[in-house]
Design an enzyme around this catalytic site. Structure first.
Site, mmCIF file in Angstrom:
data_model
loop_
_atom_site.group_PDB
_atom_site.id
_atom_site.type_symbol
_atom_site.label_atom_id
_atom_site.label_comp_id
_atom_site.label_asym_id
_atom_site.label_seq_id
_atom_site.Cartn_x
_atom_site.Cartn_y
_atom_site.Cartn_z
ATOM 1 N N HIS A 120 0.815 -1.315 0.173
ATOM 2 C CA HIS A 120 0.106 0.123 -0.009
ATOM 3 C C HIS A 120 0.775 1.258 -0.024
ATOM 4 O O HIS A 120 1.553 1.656 0.898
ATOM 5 C CB HIS A 120 -0.794 0.056 1.133
ATOM 6 N N ASP B 195 1.078 5.216 -0.174
ATOM 7 C CA ASP B 195 0.230 6.464 0.074
ATOM 8 C C ASP B 195 0.987 7.574 -0.661
ATOM 9 O O ASP B 195 2.372 7.701 -0.673
ATOM 10 C CB ASP B 195 0.210 6.903 1.377
ATOM 11 N N ASP C 6 -7.765 1.438 2.158
ATOM 12 C CA ASP C 6 -7.285 2.430 3.178
ATOM 13 C C ASP C 6 -8.268 3.470 3.347
ATOM 14 O O ASP C 6 -8.167 4.445 4.460
ATOM 15 C CB ASP C 6 -5.898 2.947 3.215
ATOM 16 N N ASP D 66 1.630 -1.015 4.367
ATOM 17 C CA ASP D 66 2.341 0.070 3.900
ATOM 18 C C ASP D 66 3.631 0.051 3.454
ATOM 19 O O ASP D 66 4.401 -0.385 4.215
ATOM 20 C CB ASP D 66 2.139 1.326 4.992
ATOM 21 N N HIS E 113 -6.675 9.422 -0.074
ATOM 22 C CA HIS E 113 -7.183 9.411 1.294
ATOM 23 C C HIS E 113 -6.291 10.108 2.294
ATOM 24 O O HIS E 113 -6.815 9.949 3.587
ATOM 25 C CB HIS E 113 -7.670 8.053 1.571
#
Length: 1014
Positions: free
Chosen positions: A111, A113, A225, A362, A509
């Protein structure tokens, strides 16, 4: 964003005891539309279908049996569930899989970000590029290895930096099914604060990139998420041609309930859908998080031992103090059986023998050693399981679509569609807000956090759409006239692409949510700010070409543009300032652009250097105008700057031309100023051009127009009474500004969480008895804490009773609630001294002066019968007037003046359309697909509306046409060269026998057409 990476020696957050929020009782609803056709109608995300609760109807029985209203049903107590703290004990019989073995798909994922604790670029440099580089090497080492990726913002940056050999290797991995792109949007967007047009935009940007560079068409959505989920995103994925989707952050009590009913997999249907055309197969993850401890099964203490990045000697370990062991011949039997026990328990929460086990967290798989630790140890476990038939299990690595294919096959379902086989899955309508991950920790704080940037997001969104439409029209015009010209089509396309990507990035997000580190917020803000400047360049260079009478005289000079915008934002964290236009006897030309598809009359306000101004339209007729003072502060007006306001008439998508010149003009009136003395002497400077009078008493001040009379308190300056002239009805209004503190408990409010100390008084309150409606009725639930009853207000919120409706329309997303009947509350800003333990590691202290923008709309119902239906319906709609007011608020007219230094050339107004669009049809975008010819994506939305409100005296001139538009008939001088119906993001072409020129949309439908104009 996850919180347990490297939480050494801490207890798992789920090991803390975990409470929830509101709903309605859904009943099918019929509204008689203005055109006379019957349809259930509701509105998409700007007026988003957000249900507080979730209603499930099973496919057995009729489609409209709303079997269950989850939120009413649940008690929101929070008993200790044992090893699965927020759940229950799971047991099974050893022989359950004897006839049909358990099929396990372990799906490796990382994941990433695009900004959170580091900026997008810093994460890319430090982590993401290494993950993707290692992926190519490590997947090629063993064809059984698999991986999924979702964020195209990162993938495209990496792609630009790798050589052709590596690109070929990536293409081979995709062709062989080892690498799958899931969702394929620019980011994994937030689903609360985002506007549906920006959600579409980032999805189109990602899918177009994939089509151009990889020829890939994503099949499955992956959203582990976002902090709560909306059916709007499900609808957009379905319209883009995806068949399946996965969600994770849902209130723990709802997860437990769905797990107990085995309804974690369902068909998610729009609440306004009359058939199953909007259905998409959805998998809800059952446990606390998407990290490894919470994905193999119910016991995180055991699952953590199968996260081989946490092997002893590494940087992170298991908080439960039992480390993983490398798999050897000596321990493989015990390790495989312990893991299989978790797999079996997890599978008991689902209806089939196909099991999904995500494997990631993450920014995982950064180093080559981690690939080897995870893949080699798991392969040994799989080999052992698969070579022991008495275990009745088949385990392997898979992609998310591998899992859904097997799931569909096992239920006899259509491989991509929604025709269900013998094992019916339930149908669900509704949304998943407001999210709580434990205790009373509701994530309703981020609905407002960093509101300055939530507003800036909408400013870019509106300007980008305006620029896209003008750019597309300009390209088509240039082709039509075939002029040799130096219009910067390639440069402008680059600016548009960069703006699409910066806006797309901000839908992430941890971006629009206001949940990033201070310097990351500045990075996002700088990107938005630069893109606003750049799309303004596209607007002025395009408008210049379109209004120029003699196209031969077009000359593009980027350092000295022909047109100048009427405002400028000085920096990323400041409010825009008006530009001051010099006005002399020689006419100064003003070009006004209407970015909406409706002809309109709206106020234009510009700053000028003289109070003596005449305003003329393109025909040379004088236009009524008003000159007002520009205030430096409460008692000092500027001596050399004046505000000029007039009502501009603007054709749909058109450019109007006005002349400003110095001179006395009886139709230009000076403003009058009244000062409240309140027993004190007031001195006001620089007001010699304006009439002034003074009031001693505290009687309310009245403002009125032909429709409305307002009474405003002299003590507070706030609204007190509204009188509608149509029926002479009066409503008392009380407006208050209040403050919430945070709780004295250990856990406090932060960027994500809202944990108030007590009730506060209200911001907006109107004397109307009603319940809270956000197109989907919300029920404020007494059994839930105050913070659970706040919801995201993306575009509007209304209170209503049988006789009327009070709507608050908004130009930015904020948190809202109706905690008492007839009262509406909006959180305008938040300042937080502390972190809320969700991984951000800071409070929110970077508040900015923010110009939040709203409209208040009071409407009377024309029939009480429809009000009865409305009370019990599972959704409701704005009125046509409300839709229009919302559009005008969010897409204001754009004013540009001809540069002082230009010779006054001959300008002519530009009207691309012969008439307004039907009033329930919205042009979401006219988005150029390339810069060479005018090939565009025409995206349309037919809005649902409530016809129970009177449109008398509202000035609305548009009509409805049962969702039909004949495009060529609407165009004035352009021709439709070709028009093809396609999926939302242009990935799939739809074969249609219908006349392509006749566009037809069902109520609520959003459709895309590939359009070539000439």
């Amino acid at each position: 964003m996850n919180l347990h990476e490297g939480t050494e020696g801490t207890t798992d957050p789920t090991a803390v005891a975990p409470s929830l929020e509101g709903a309605s009782s859904p009943v099918p609803y019929r509204c008689r539309a203005a055109a006379g056709n019957f349809a259930r109608r509701s509105s998409l995300s700007p007026e988003a279908p957000r249900v507080a609760g979730v209603s499930i109807s099973l496919r057995e029985g009729t489609e409209e049996d709303w079997m269950l209203d989850v939120y009413d049903l649940l008690s929101f107590d929070n008993p200790d569930g044992g090893v699965w703290k927020q759940g229950f004990d799971i047991s099974y019989q050893d022989n359950e899989w004897d006839n049909e073995p358990l099929q396990v798909f372990v799906v490796p994922h990382s994941h990433n970000d695009p900004g959170w604790l580091k900026t997008f670029d810093d994460y890319y440099r430090d982590q993401t590029q290494h993950i993707l580089n290692n992926m190519v090497v490590k997947l090629h080492e063993d064809s059984r290895r698999k991986m999924i990726w979702s964020e195209i913002s990162y993938f495209s940056k990496w792609w630009d930096n790798i050589d052709e050999q590596k690109r070929d290797a990536v293409r081979r991995l995709i062709e062989s099914g080892q690498l799958e792109v899931a969702t394929g949007g620019w980011v994994m967007p937030d689903e609360a604060s985002t506007h549906y047009s920006a959600l579409i935009d980032q999805l189109v940007e990602g899918h177009q990139w994939l089509e151009r560079n990889l020829g890939v068409k994503p099949k499955t959505g992956w959203a582990v998420d976002p902090f709560g989920h909306t059916p709007t995103q499900a609808y957009l994925l379905r319209q883009a041609g995806l068949s399946n989707m996965l969600i994770q952050r849902v209130h723990y009590t709802v997860k437990k309930h769905f797990a107990s009913q085995k309804t974690l997999e369902f068909f998610w249907r729009q609440n306004w859908d009359q058939d199953s055309s909007s259905d998409i197969l959805c998998h809800m993850m059952p446990f606390y998080s998407y990290d490894v401890p919470h994905t193999c099964g119910p016991d995180p203490k055991i699952c953590c031992q199968y996260d081989f990045k946490r092997l002893p000697g590494g940087r992170i370990s298991c908080p439960w103090r039992i480390p993983p062991q490398a798999i050897t011949d000596n321990n493989v039997q015990e390790r495989a059986q312990t893991l299989l026990d978790q797999y079996r328990k997890k599978s008991k929460l689902f209806r089939t023998n196909v099991l999904l086990v995500p494997l990631g967290d993450d920014f995982r798989y950064t180093e080559a050693v981690e690939w080897d630790q995870q893949f080699d140890n798991y392969q040994k476990l799989f080999d052992y399981m698969n070579s022991h038939p008495e275990l009745h299990v088949q385990a392997q690595f898979g992609t998310i679509s591998d899992y859904f294919e097997a799931l569909r096959k096992s239920t006899g379902m259509d491989p991509v569609g929604i025709n269900v086989g013998q094992l019916a899955l339930p149908v669900l309508s509704g949304d998943f807000f407001t999210y709580a991950d434990r205790d009373d920790h509701y994530w309703s704080g981020y609905f407002t956090s960093r509101p300055f940037y939530k507003r800036l997001d909408r400013v870019l969104e509106s300007h980008l759409r305006a620029a896209e439409v003008l750019y597309s029209l300009t390209l088509a015009n240039i082709q039509k006239y075939g002029q040799p010209n130096d219009y910067p089509s390639v440069d402008n396309y680059k600016l548009l692409t960069e703006a699409r990507r910066n806006l797309g990035l901000f839908q992430h997000h941890d971006a629009i949510t206001g949940t990033g580190k201070d310097w990351v917020v500045v990075d996002y803000g700088t990107r938005l700010f630069h893109s606003i400047l750049n799309v303004k360049r596209v607007i002025v260079s395009s408008a210049h070409w379109l209004v120029l009478k003699d196209k031969q005289t077009y000359f593009h000079d980027p350092s000295n543009p022909f047109l100048q915008m009427d405002d400028v934002q000085p920096s990323q964290d400041a409010l825009p300032r008006k530009i001051i236009f010099e006005v002399h006897e020689k006419p100064r030309l003003l070009v006004v652009y209407n970015p909406t598809e409706q002809a309109r009359m709206s106020m234009v306000t510009v700053y000028v250097t003289t109070p003596k101004v005449r305003v003329l339209n393109a025909l040379g007729h004088v236009v009524r105008a008003q000159v007002s003072a520009v205030w430096n502060d409460a008692s000092h007006a500027a001596a050399d700057v004046f505000q000029l306001s007039f009502v501009a008439q603007a054709a749909p998508l058109g450019l109007s031309v006005y002349q400003l010149m110095e001179g006395m003009e009886p139709r230009t009136e000076a403003a009058k100023y009244m000062f409240l003395q309140d027993g004190r002497q007031i001195s006001v400077s620089e007001l010699e051009h304006f009439r002034q009078f003074y009031q001693q008493d505290a009687a309310p001040v009245h403002i009125e127009n032909p429709h409305l009379k307002l009474s405003i308190s002299t003590a507070t300056g706030l609204l007190e009474k509204m009188r509608l002239k149509e029926d002479d009805s009066e409503d008392l209004v009380k407006v208050e500004f209040v403050l919430y503190g945070t709780t004295s408990n250990k856990d406090k409010s932060g960027a994500y969480l809202f944990l108030p100390d007590k009730e506060a008084t209200y911001l907006f309150s109107a004397e109307l008895s009603s319940h809270y409606n956000k197109v989907q009725p919300r029920k404020t639930m007494a059994k839930l804490p105050l913070q659970a009853n706040f919801y995201p207000m993306t575009s509007m919120v209304y209170l209503q009773d049988s006789s009327g409706r009070l709507s608050l329309l908004t130009a930015q997303s904020l948190g809202a609630a109706s905690l008492k009947s007839g009262q509406l509350e909006v959180i305008m800003d938040r300042r937080l001294n502390q972190d809320d333990n969700r991984g951000l590691g800071q409070g929110v202290l970077d508040n900015k002066i923010t110009a939040n923008s709203f409209r208040l709309l009071l409407e009377k119902r024309s029939s009480a019968d429809e009000a009865q239906n409305e009370e019990t319906a599972p959704y409701s709609y704005p009125s046509i007037l409300s839709h229009m007011s919302y559009m005008y608020l969010n897409h204001p007219l754009i004013s540009m003046a001809v540069n002082q230094r230009s010779d006054n050339p001959s300008l002519t107004p530009y009207s691309p359309l012969s008439a307004s669009f039907p009033c329930d049809m919205h042009l979401v975008n006219l988005r150029a697909i390339q810069s060479k010819v005018c090939l565009t994506a025409l995206i349309l939305h037919r809005k649902g509306f409530d016809c129970g409100f009177s449109n008398r005296n509202t000035g609305l001139l548009c009509t409805t046409t049962r969702g039909k538009i004949h495009l060529e008939k609407l165009l004035t001088d352009l021709k439709v060269k070709s028009i093809t119906p396609v999926s939302l993001s242009l990935m799939h072409t739809h074969n249609s026998d219908a006349d392509p020129q006749e566009i037809s949309l069902k109520p609520m439908e959003i459709r895309t057409y590939r359009l070539q104009l000439s």
